[in-house]
Motif scaffolding. Structure first.
Motif, PDB file in Angstrom:
ATOM      1  N   PRO A   1      -5.201  13.291  -1.978  1.00  0.00           N
ATOM      2  CA  PRO A   1      -5.044  12.339  -3.083  1.00  0.00           C
ATOM      3  C   PRO A   1      -3.993  12.765  -4.099  1.00  0.00           C
ATOM      4  O   PRO A   1      -3.346  11.931  -4.700  1.00  0.00           O
ATOM      5  N   SER A   2      -3.784  14.064  -4.315  1.00  0.00           N
ATOM      6  CA  SER A   2      -2.804  14.516  -5.288  1.00  0.00           C
ATOM      7  C   SER A   2      -1.375  14.209  -4.848  1.00  0.00           C
ATOM      8  O   SER A   2      -0.460  14.243  -5.647  1.00  0.00           O
ATOM      9  N   ASP A   3      -1.180  13.885  -3.554  1.00  0.00           N
ATOM     10  CA  ASP A   3       0.149  13.572  -3.038  1.00  0.00           C
ATOM     11  C   ASP A   3       0.523  12.111  -3.258  1.00  0.00           C
ATOM     12  O   ASP A   3       1.654  11.718  -3.032  1.00  0.00           O
ATOM     13  N   ILE A   4      -0.410  11.270  -3.645  1.00  0.00           N
ATOM     14  CA  ILE A   4      -0.145   9.844  -3.812  1.00  0.00           C
ATOM     15  C   ILE A   4       0.374   9.596  -5.223  1.00  0.00           C
ATOM     16  O   ILE A   4      -0.318   9.853  -6.199  1.00  0.00           O
ATOM     17  N   PRO A   5       1.622   9.108  -5.345  1.00  0.00           N
ATOM     18  CA  PRO A   5       2.174   8.855  -6.671  1.00  0.00           C
ATOM     19  C   PRO A   5       1.494   7.676  -7.346  1.00  0.00           C
ATOM     20  O   PRO A   5       1.173   6.687  -6.713  1.00  0.00           O
ATOM     21  N   VAL A   6       1.272   7.805  -8.635  1.00  0.00           N
ATOM     22  CA  VAL A   6       0.608   6.759  -9.401  1.00  0.00           C
ATOM     23  C   VAL A   6       1.571   6.256 -10.467  1.00  0.00           C
ATOM     24  O   VAL A   6       2.236   7.028 -11.148  1.00  0.00           O
ATOM     25  N   ALA A   7       1.648   4.928 -10.608  1.00  0.00           N
ATOM     26  CA  ALA A   7       2.507   4.336 -11.625  1.00  0.00           C
ATOM     27  C   ALA A   7       1.857   4.519 -12.992  1.00  0.00           C
ATOM     28  O   ALA A   7       0.679   4.837 -13.118  1.00  0.00           O
ATOM     29  N   SER A   8       2.627   4.279 -14.059  1.00  0.00           N
ATOM     30  CA  SER A   8       2.118   4.475 -15.412  1.00  0.00           C
ATOM     31  C   SER A   8       0.928   3.575 -15.709  1.00  0.00           C
ATOM     32  O   SER A   8       0.081   3.912 -16.513  1.00  0.00           O
ATOM     33  N   GLY A   9       0.830   2.426 -15.040  1.00  0.00           N
ATOM     34  CA  GLY A   9      -0.293   1.519 -15.258  1.00  0.00           C
ATOM     35  C   GLY A   9      -1.519   1.898 -14.457  1.00  0.00           C
ATOM     36  O   GLY A   9      -2.512   1.210 -14.495  1.00  0.00           O
ATOM     37  N   GLY A  10      -1.468   2.979 -13.709  1.00  0.00           N
ATOM     38  CA  GLY A  10      -2.611   3.420 -12.933  1.00  0.00           C
ATOM     39  C   GLY A  10      -2.576   2.978 -11.487  1.00  0.00           C
ATOM     40  O   GLY A  10      -3.395   3.404 -10.705  1.00  0.00           O
ATOM     41  N   GLY A  11      -1.623   2.104 -11.093  1.00  0.00           N
ATOM     42  CA  GLY A  11      -1.531   1.647  -9.708  1.00  0.00           C
ATOM     43  C   GLY A  11      -0.577   2.518  -8.898  1.00  0.00           C
ATOM     44  O   GLY A  11       0.163   3.320  -9.439  1.00  0.00           O
ATOM     45  N   VAL A  12      -0.596   2.331  -7.614  1.00  0.00           N
ATOM     46  CA  VAL A  12       0.293   3.071  -6.725  1.00  0.00           C
ATOM     47  C   VAL A  12       1.659   2.393  -6.719  1.00  0.00           C
ATOM     48  O   VAL A  12       1.761   1.171  -6.731  1.00  0.00           O
ATOM     49  N   VAL A  13       2.735   3.179  -6.733  1.00  0.00           N
ATOM     50  CA  VAL A  13       4.102   2.669  -6.740  1.00  0.00           C
ATOM     51  C   VAL A  13       4.362   1.922  -5.428  1.00  0.00           C
ATOM     52  O   VAL A  13       4.079   2.441  -4.358  1.00  0.00           O
ATOM     53  N   PRO A  14       4.900   0.677  -5.453  1.00  0.00           N
ATOM     54  CA  PRO A  14       5.095  -0.119  -4.238  1.00  0.00           C
ATOM     55  C   PRO A  14       5.936   0.573  -3.169  1.00  0.00           C
ATOM     56  O   PRO A  14       5.605   0.493  -1.996  1.00  0.00           O
ATOM     57  N   ALA A  15       7.016   1.238  -3.547  1.00  0.00           N
ATOM     58  CA  ALA A  15       7.843   1.925  -2.554  1.00  0.00           C
ATOM     59  C   ALA A  15       7.050   3.042  -1.881  1.00  0.00           C
ATOM     60  O   ALA A  15       7.227   3.321  -0.693  1.00  0.00           O
ATOM     61  N   GLU A  16       6.201   3.666  -2.617  1.00  0.00           N
ATOM     62  CA  GLU A  16       5.392   4.748  -2.068  1.00  0.00           C
ATOM     63  C   GLU A  16       4.289   4.205  -1.164  1.00  0.00           C
ATOM     64  O   GLU A  16       3.872   4.873  -0.227  1.00  0.00           O
ATOM     65  N   ILE A  17       3.809   2.990  -1.455  1.00  0.00           N
ATOM     66  CA  ILE A  17       2.820   2.366  -0.568  1.00  0.00           C
ATOM     67  C   ILE A  17       3.442   2.175   0.807  1.00  0.00           C
ATOM     68  O   ILE A  17       2.816   2.467   1.826  1.00  0.00           O
ATOM     69  N   ALA A  18       4.675   1.703   0.824  1.00  0.00           N
ATOM     70  CA  ALA A  18       5.364   1.508   2.100  1.00  0.00           C
ATOM     71  C   ALA A  18       5.499   2.818   2.851  1.00  0.00           C
ATOM     72  O   ALA A  18       5.307   2.872   4.069  1.00  0.00           O
ATOM     73  N   ALA A  19       5.816   3.895   2.149  1.00  0.00           N
ATOM     74  CA  ALA A  19       5.954   5.198   2.792  1.00  0.00           C
ATOM     75  C   ALA A  19       4.620   5.684   3.338  1.00  0.00           C
ATOM     76  O   ALA A  19       4.545   6.234   4.442  1.00  0.00           O
ATOM     77  N   LEU A  20       3.540   5.473   2.572  1.00  0.00           N
ATOM     78  CA  LEU A  20       2.215   5.891   3.027  1.00  0.00           C
ATOM     79  C   LEU A  20       1.762   5.082   4.238  1.00  0.00           C
ATOM     80  O   LEU A  20       1.208   5.630   5.193  1.00  0.00           O
ATOM     81  N   VAL A  21       2.008   3.773   4.204  1.00  0.00           N
ATOM     82  CA  VAL A  21       1.643   2.930   5.340  1.00  0.00           C
ATOM     83  C   VAL A  21       2.464   3.314   6.563  1.00  0.00           C
ATOM     84  O   VAL A  21       1.939   3.405   7.678  1.00  0.00           O
ATOM     85  N   SER A  22       3.747   3.570   6.356  1.00  0.00           N
ATOM     86  CA  SER A  22       4.615   3.974   7.452  1.00  0.00           C
ATOM     87  C   SER A  22       4.118   5.267   8.100  1.00  0.00           C
ATOM     88  O   SER A  22       4.076   5.382   9.327  1.00  0.00           O
ATOM     89  N   GLU A  23       3.738   6.226   7.302  1.00  0.00           N
ATOM     90  CA  GLU A  23       3.227   7.493   7.828  1.00  0.00           C
ATOM     91  C   GLU A  23       1.919   7.287   8.579  1.00  0.00           C
ATOM     92  O   GLU A  23       1.702   7.863   9.647  1.00  0.00           O
ATOM     93  N   ALA A  24       1.036   6.449   8.052  1.00  0.00           N
ATOM     94  CA  ALA A  24      -0.243   6.186   8.722  1.00  0.00           C
ATOM     95  C   ALA A  24      -0.029   5.484  10.060  1.00  0.00           C
ATOM     96  O   ALA A  24      -0.646   5.841  11.065  1.00  0.00           O
ATOM     97  N   VAL A  25       0.864   4.505  10.080  1.00  0.00           N
ATOM     98  CA  VAL A  25       1.160   3.796  11.326  1.00  0.00           C
ATOM     99  C   VAL A  25       1.779   4.752  12.336  1.00  0.00           C
ATOM    100  O   VAL A  25       1.435   4.731  13.526  1.00  0.00           O
TER     101      VAL A  25
END
Length: 190
Positions: free
Chosen positions: A116-140
């Motif tokens: 969990p510490s590797d997942i970047p969080v935006a200032s509003g508390g959500g996950v950064v969209p570009a990073e979501i794509a990277a995480l999904v890409s790695e999982a796939v």
């Protein structure tokens, strides 16, 4: 008599492939029977034979290499006992933004920590969209790896030679049936 006691040899082919994944080339090396090349040196050369770099496979036969030149990459892995994997990734399939010059780079096998510490969080508390794509890409990518291995093994087991061999057996059995029918017909004829 000794020829009858010899166990049949089990032939297997070397399977190897690589593909672009982000800024890296990822691949696998192993045998068609499912045994993968563990901790095997994979050397990378350009078309002129100049060494661009090297990497090693992990425990599952996977490797990662970071290309630095926009040239065809020829991969060579010696698996021992006369088995050598040779395959090429053409320059058109390399990640974009590479130049024609420079030296090769080494890279260790890729691992995903997923903590969990590797997942970047935006200032509003959500996950950064570009990073979501990277995480999904790695999982796939992690989920597709076993499928690639299964497809390659399937291709090796069901090649044209085995298909033609199966058809030959079927035609042979049909021939035996026709022979037996003709023989029965001749024996019952007056």
């Amino acid at each position: 008599m000794s020829l009858l006691t010899v166990a049949p040899a089990r032939a297997h082919k070397v399977i190897a492939s690589a593909y672009a994944s982000g800024q890296n080339l990822e691949g696998e090396v192993g045998f068609s029977n499912g045994d993968m090349a563990k901790d095997t040196l994979v050397e990378v050369f350009d078309p002129a034979g100049r060494k661009l770099g090297e990497t090693r496979t992990d425990g599952d036969g996977f490797f990662t290499f970071t290309p630095t030149e926009a040239v065809d990459h020829h991969f060579v892995a010696d698996l021992g006992a006369g088995h050598v994997a040779r395959f090429t990734v053409v320059a058109a399939d390399l990640p974009k933004g590479l130049t024609g010059g420079g030296g090769g780079a080494m890279s260790a096998p890729a691992t995903a920590s997923g903590e969990p510490s590797d997942i970047p969080v935006a200032s509003g508390g959500g996950v950064v969209p570009a990073e979501i794509a990277a995480l999904v890409s790695e999982a796939v990518k992690q989920e597709v790896r076993p499928l690639r291995r299964e497809i390659t093994a399937y291709k090796e087991k069901h090649d044209i030679q085995s298909i033609l061999g199966g058809l030959g057996y079927i035609l042979g059995l049909v021939g035996v049936v026709f022979y037996l029918m003709a023989r029965r017909r001749l024996s019952t004829a007056p």
